[in-house]
Design an enzyme around this catalytic site. Structure first.
Site, PDB file in Angstrom:
ATOM      1  N   LEU A  32       0.842  -1.199   0.000  1.00 50.41           N
ATOM      2  CA  LEU A  32       0.000   0.000   0.000  1.00 50.41           C
ATOM      3  C   LEU A  32       0.878   1.251   0.000  1.00 50.41           C
ATOM      4  O   LEU A  32       0.787   2.107   0.874  1.00 50.41           O
ATOM      5  CB  LEU A  32      -0.948  -0.009   1.203  1.00 50.41           C
ATOM      6  CG  LEU A  32      -2.171   0.913   1.059  1.00 50.41           C
ATOM      7  CD1 LEU A  32      -3.094   0.434  -0.055  1.00 50.41           C
ATOM      8  CD2 LEU A  32      -2.947   0.979   2.372  1.00 50.41           C
ATOM      9  N   GLY A  33       1.727   1.359  -1.009  1.00 48.68           N
ATOM     10  CA  GLY A  33       2.556   2.557  -1.164  1.00 48.68           C
ATOM     11  C   GLY A  33       1.797   3.571  -1.990  1.00 48.68           C
ATOM     12  O   GLY A  33       0.568   3.608  -1.999  1.00 48.68           O
ATOM     13  N   SER A  34       2.537   4.372  -2.727  1.00 53.96           N
ATOM     14  CA  SER A  34       1.918   5.417  -3.532  1.00 53.96           C
ATOM     15  C   SER A  34       0.969   4.836  -4.577  1.00 53.96           C
ATOM     16  O   SER A  34      -0.174   5.287  -4.731  1.00 53.96           O
ATOM     17  CB  SER A  34       3.031   6.238  -4.194  1.00 53.96           C
ATOM     18  OG  SER A  34       2.485   7.148  -5.101  1.00 53.96           O
ATOM     19  N   ILE A  35       1.438   3.802  -5.287  1.00 53.90           N
ATOM     20  CA  ILE A  35       0.596   3.219  -6.335  1.00 53.90           C
ATOM     21  C   ILE A  35      -0.612   2.513  -5.715  1.00 53.90           C
ATOM     22  O   ILE A  35      -1.753   2.721  -6.144  1.00 53.90           O
ATOM     23  CB  ILE A  35       1.405   2.234  -7.204  1.00 53.90           C
ATOM     24  CG1 ILE A  35       2.550   2.961  -7.912  1.00 53.90           C
ATOM     25  CG2 ILE A  35       0.499   1.538  -8.229  1.00 53.90           C
ATOM     26  CD1 ILE A  35       3.515   2.045  -8.657  1.00 53.90           C
ATOM     27  N   SER A  42       0.965  -5.169   3.672  1.00 54.06           N
ATOM     28  CA  SER A  42       2.156  -4.354   3.472  1.00 54.06           C
ATOM     29  C   SER A  42       3.153  -4.825   4.506  1.00 54.06           C
ATOM     30  O   SER A  42       2.768  -5.498   5.460  1.00 54.06           O
ATOM     31  CB  SER A  42       1.787  -2.887   3.732  1.00 54.06           C
ATOM     32  OG  SER A  42       2.099  -2.092   2.644  1.00 54.06           O
ATOM     33  N   ARG A  43       4.426  -4.425   4.360  1.00 52.13           N
ATOM     34  CA  ARG A  43       5.421  -4.831   5.359  1.00 52.13           C
ATOM     35  C   ARG A  43       4.987  -4.378   6.757  1.00 52.13           C
ATOM     36  O   ARG A  43       5.155  -5.084   7.739  1.00 52.13           O
ATOM     37  CB  ARG A  43       6.796  -4.231   5.048  1.00 52.13           C
ATOM     38  CG  ARG A  43       7.602  -5.058   4.055  1.00 52.13           C
ATOM     39  CD  ARG A  43       8.863  -4.319   3.617  1.00 52.13           C
ATOM     40  NE  ARG A  43       8.571  -3.049   2.994  1.00 52.13           N
ATOM     41  CZ  ARG A  43       9.333  -1.961   3.092  1.00 52.13           C
ATOM     42  NH1 ARG A  43      10.438  -1.987   3.808  1.00 52.13           N
ATOM     43  NH2 ARG A  43       8.993  -0.843   2.481  1.00 52.13           N
ATOM     44  N   ARG A  99       6.474  -6.019 -10.627  1.00 54.55           N
ATOM     45  CA  ARG A  99       7.618  -6.658 -11.268  1.00 54.55           C
ATOM     46  C   ARG A  99       7.265  -8.141 -11.481  1.00 54.55           C
ATOM     47  O   ARG A  99       6.675  -8.768 -10.607  1.00 54.55           O
ATOM     48  CB  ARG A  99       8.878  -6.565 -10.391  1.00 54.55           C
ATOM     49  CG  ARG A  99       9.512  -5.154 -10.344  1.00 54.55           C
ATOM     50  CD  ARG A  99      10.200  -4.793 -11.651  1.00 54.55           C
ATOM     51  NE  ARG A  99      10.805  -3.465 -11.659  1.00 54.55           N
ATOM     52  CZ  ARG A  99      10.188  -2.352 -12.055  1.00 54.55           C
ATOM     53  NH1 ARG A  99       8.934  -2.405 -12.452  1.00 54.55           N
ATOM     54  NH2 ARG A  99      10.824  -1.208 -12.050  1.00 54.55           N
ATOM     55  N   GLU A 113      11.021 -10.760 -19.308  1.00 52.58           N
ATOM     56  CA  GLU A 113      10.659  -9.885 -20.419  1.00 52.58           C
ATOM     57  C   GLU A 113      11.817  -9.782 -21.427  1.00 52.58           C
ATOM     58  O   GLU A 113      12.980  -9.735 -21.003  1.00 52.58           O
ATOM     59  CB  GLU A 113      10.351  -8.479 -19.877  1.00 52.58           C
ATOM     60  CG  GLU A 113       9.120  -8.470 -18.994  1.00 52.58           C
ATOM     61  CD  GLU A 113       8.993  -7.190 -18.174  1.00 52.58           C
ATOM     62  OE1 GLU A 113       8.297  -7.223 -17.164  1.00 52.58           O
ATOM     63  OE2 GLU A 113       9.607  -6.163 -18.572  1.00 52.58           O
ATOM     64  N   HIS A 123       4.940  -4.210 -20.387  1.00 53.03           N
ATOM     65  CA  HIS A 123       5.595  -3.356 -19.381  1.00 53.03           C
ATOM     66  C   HIS A 123       5.523  -1.883 -19.774  1.00 53.03           C
ATOM     67  O   HIS A 123       6.545  -1.188 -19.842  1.00 53.03           O
ATOM     68  CB  HIS A 123       7.062  -3.787 -19.177  1.00 53.03           C
ATOM     69  CG  HIS A 123       7.614  -3.311 -17.859  1.00 53.03           C
ATOM     70  ND1 HIS A 123       8.666  -3.928 -17.224  1.00 53.03           N
ATOM     71  CD2 HIS A 123       7.275  -2.272 -17.073  1.00 53.03           C
ATOM     72  CE1 HIS A 123       8.936  -3.291 -16.078  1.00 53.03           C
ATOM     73  NE2 HIS A 123       8.105  -2.282 -15.990  1.00 53.03           N
ATOM     74  N   ALA A 138       2.973   0.283 -18.340  1.00 46.93           N
ATOM     75  CA  ALA A 138       1.981   0.935 -17.478  1.00 46.93           C
ATOM     76  C   ALA A 138       2.286   2.414 -17.239  1.00 46.93           C
ATOM     77  O   ALA A 138       1.391   3.176 -16.901  1.00 46.93           O
ATOM     78  CB  ALA A 138       1.858   0.199 -16.145  1.00 46.93           C
TER      79      ALA A 138
END
Lengths: 339, 313
Positions: free
Chosen positions: A169-172, A191-192, A249, A278, A296, A298
């Site tokens: 649950l970071g910025s993205i 989340s961590r 990733r 990839e 890749h 986005a």
């Protein structure tokens, strides 16, 4: 004249930024896209010298590196550059930079910060709606003339009311949550660390998150801990009505296991912008209508690249003027990625 | 109620068909070889018609069924029903509002994202097996784009709520300005089109809104503008739209409906800035079930002389 002399001396005086391999923006906009009158680029990829020799030759001039996903900054490279004080990457991800080596050496790191978060979140929502409502598959159907010849297209699945589980649950992840709430989805996350201000349900591990959601969204960084985080156990917990979306990733998911689940119908579908190797993508996915894929890309919008240019140049210019970086990465609490 | 004759206009949902078959005497109109002689011989047995977006009850059908009491539509749109004739003859009409609002709004946003971010093209590219590192194509950011909505009913409002979560400024056109609405109002569709990046059709199809998207509107929307149609095909002057897209005078389109479904202009098939869907706005397992239950619920209520669930007339 004075002006000429001035430009001659300033050329050789300009601080140097090393580029090992050209970033994606050079392919799109040309080699001068990130130019600035306040510094110059040393383009290792234009030199006939082998890299180690090139680095040795320029070791004393390189104060900063412009990095990108395809141009990793390893401990070996760092050790060859005694004057290196800054790494600026064009990506939001940091797994291609040896952060602990940077931390040891006191090298500052600046990233794309949060400029790509909206585009990434938009991709997540786009992929999720596409998988559930079969947009790409139905578009193919119509464009092959099958609607008039074969009739009604199979039903999709409703997004409203679905339980969304966000990994990271970071910025993205936060931007994803904000958007999907407007579609009537309930949000939970892993989340961590638990985020005290986040109004969403926290699950202490990804298996529990997967067991309690209908759509699992991968928004976390790739680190040693998150490599193959999404494994057989998690996919099994997600179950046959579950969908997975990955814009983070490729190696965060055990791809072989994911492909097996999709082929056997053990999960409902997947939206994937990233893959383990990839640009190689498992060919079994090409036959599946319940999988939507993108190369890749986005973050690849015109608007974001304009913002990226300003940010990258701005970071270097600030650094060389002894001003605070625009988008510094706090290295103290970051987990490791050994690559 | 097994003796009550219900005429189903076309195939629309097997669960609905099954339920109608169980509860009533069901006539499947599409299986009848000669429709006029069928109507002549069955005119006194049919008390209800079940229609959808594709086929309903026009004046001719209504006149042919003197015992018709109720038309229950498996849709929210009523453009295939002669409402005036129903009113005149005291025939009840029901539709399926609310249960499909979210799905249609979700699809509108899905189409916006698919067109701007080229999702279908990206998928096609990867699926071709030809993805090479270094092959980059830039698309258009969706967050922050100006969204203009024609029709601010249930579906229009649901689209606005979703687009707001992407920080999209919202503007709209309706016949009269709505009080207590915080979005910017434009008194004409042309003005709305000129001031937005993405124009969505979300109003009912009536005589007034037929071809509401015409050449003038398309010109105002322009070469960077995108049209999304989740309403009805005849909202759009289709030949004008096709030539605008082919000639790149319009930036892109996401279309779920067409003037002559299931026929879609083939000139659109090769355009990577156009996404075409086979009228799937409410096409989810969950929603079609809810719609079917509403149709059954309305019919049962009517024949049990209870209040209708979702009456229109």
């Amino acid at each position: 004249m004075a002006a000429e002399n001035q430009s001659q001396t300033s050329q050789s005086d300009l601080p140097c930024v090393l580029i090992l391999k050209p970033p994606p923006s050079f392919a799109l906009f040309g080699d001068h896209f990130l130019d600035s009158p306040k510094f110059q680029y040393l383009k290792a990829y234009e030199s006939p010298l082998p890299l180690s020799q090139f680095l040795h030759t320029h070791a004393q001039s390189v104060q900063a590196i412009l990095s990108s996903g395809g141009a990793p900054v390893t401990a070996d490279t760092i050790r060859l550059l005694p004057r290196l004080d800054l790494v600026v990457t064009t990506s939001q991800g940091l797994n291609h930079i040896d952060l602990s080596e940077c931390r040891c050496r006191g090298i500052a790191v600046a990233s794309a910060g949060t400029i790509f978060s909206a585009d990434c979140a938009d991709s997540v929502v786009g992929l999720l709606i596409d998988v559930l409502r079969k947009i790409s598959a139905a578009n193919r159907y119509v464009k092959q003339g099958l609607w008039s010849s074969q009739g009604v297209y199979p039903l999709g699945y409703k997004l409203g009311g679905k339980r969304v589980g966000i990994v990271g649950l970071g910025s993205i992840g936060t931007e994803v949550a904000k958007r999907l709430e407007a579609f009537g989805c309930s949000i939970s996350y892993n989340s961590r660390t638990k985020k005290p201000l986040a109004p969403y349900t926290f699950y202490p591990n990804v298996v529990q998150l997967a067991a309690n959601c209908d759509a699992l969204i991968i928004c976390c960084a790739l680190t040693d801990e998150t490599h193959h985080l999404i494994n057989k156990e998690v996919l099994s917990a997600l179950g046959k009505d579950g969908v997975i979306i990955n814009i983070a990733r490729g190696p965060i998911i055990d791809e072989k296991e994911l492909v097996r689940c999709l082929v056997k119908g053990e999960i409902r579908g997947a939206g994937l912008d990233v893959f383990e190797h990839e640009p190689d993508v498992p060919v079994e996915l090409f036959e599946l209508d319940n999988v939507v894929m993108s190369p890749h890309n986005a973050v690849f919008t015109w608007e974001s690249f304009e913002d990226l240019c300003k940010l990258v140049v701005g970071n270097f210019e600030a650094f060389f003027s002894n001003e605070p970086l625009l988008s510094p990465v706090a290295l103290d609490h970051l987990p490791q990625f050994s690559g | 109620m097994e003796s009550i004759g219900v005429l189903m206009a076309c195939p629309m949902n097997s669960y609905l068909e099954q339920q109608l078959d169980k509860r009533f005497k069901l006539y499947r109109f599409w299986t009848v070889p000669d429709k006029s002689s069928f109507l002549a011989s069955h005119k006194d047995s049919i008390q209800a018609v079940v229609g959808n977006a594709g086929a309903g009850a026009d004046a001719e059908l209504i006149e042919a069924l003197p015992k018709l009491e109720i038309v229950a539509s498996f849709s929210v749109g009523l453009d295939k029903i002669d409402l005036a004739k129903c009113k005149e003859k005291g025939i009840r009409v029901t539709n399926t509002p609310d249960v499909l609002t979210e799905d249609v709004a979700d699809l509108a946003i899905g189409l916006m994202l698919a067109v701007l971010r080229k999702l279908c093209e990206s998928d096609r590219y990867v699926r071709s097996g030809k993805w090479k590192k270094g092959d980059y194509v830039l698309t258009t950011k969706f967050t922050g784009k100006k969204v203009g909505i024609i029709g601010l009913g249930r579906i229009g409002m649901a689209i606005a709520k979703r687009a707001e979560a992407f920080s999209c400024p919202i503007s709209y056109y309706t016949r009269t300005e709505k009080p207590d609405i915080k979005y910017k109002y434009y008194p004409s569709v042309v003005e709305l089109a000129a001031h937005c990046d993405i124009l969505v059709v979300a109003c009912p199809l009536t005589k007034e809104t037929h071809h509401i998207i015409n050449r003038e509107v398309i010109d105002a929307l322009g070469p960077k503008g995108v049209l999304i149609n989740i309403g009805r095909g005849p909202h759009v002057d289709e030949p004008e739209l096709v030539s605008a897209l082919v000639e790149r005078r319009l930036g892109g389109a996401g279309l779920d409906v067409f003037e002559n479904e299931p026929y879609v202009p083939e000139e659109l098939f090769g355009l990577d800035n156009v996404v075409l869907l086979p009228h799937v706005g409410s096409g989810t397992v969950e929603t079609r079930q809810a719609m079917a239950d509403l149709v059954i619920g309305n019919l049962e209520a009517h024949f049990q002389k209870k209040p209708l669930l979702t009456p229109v007339v």
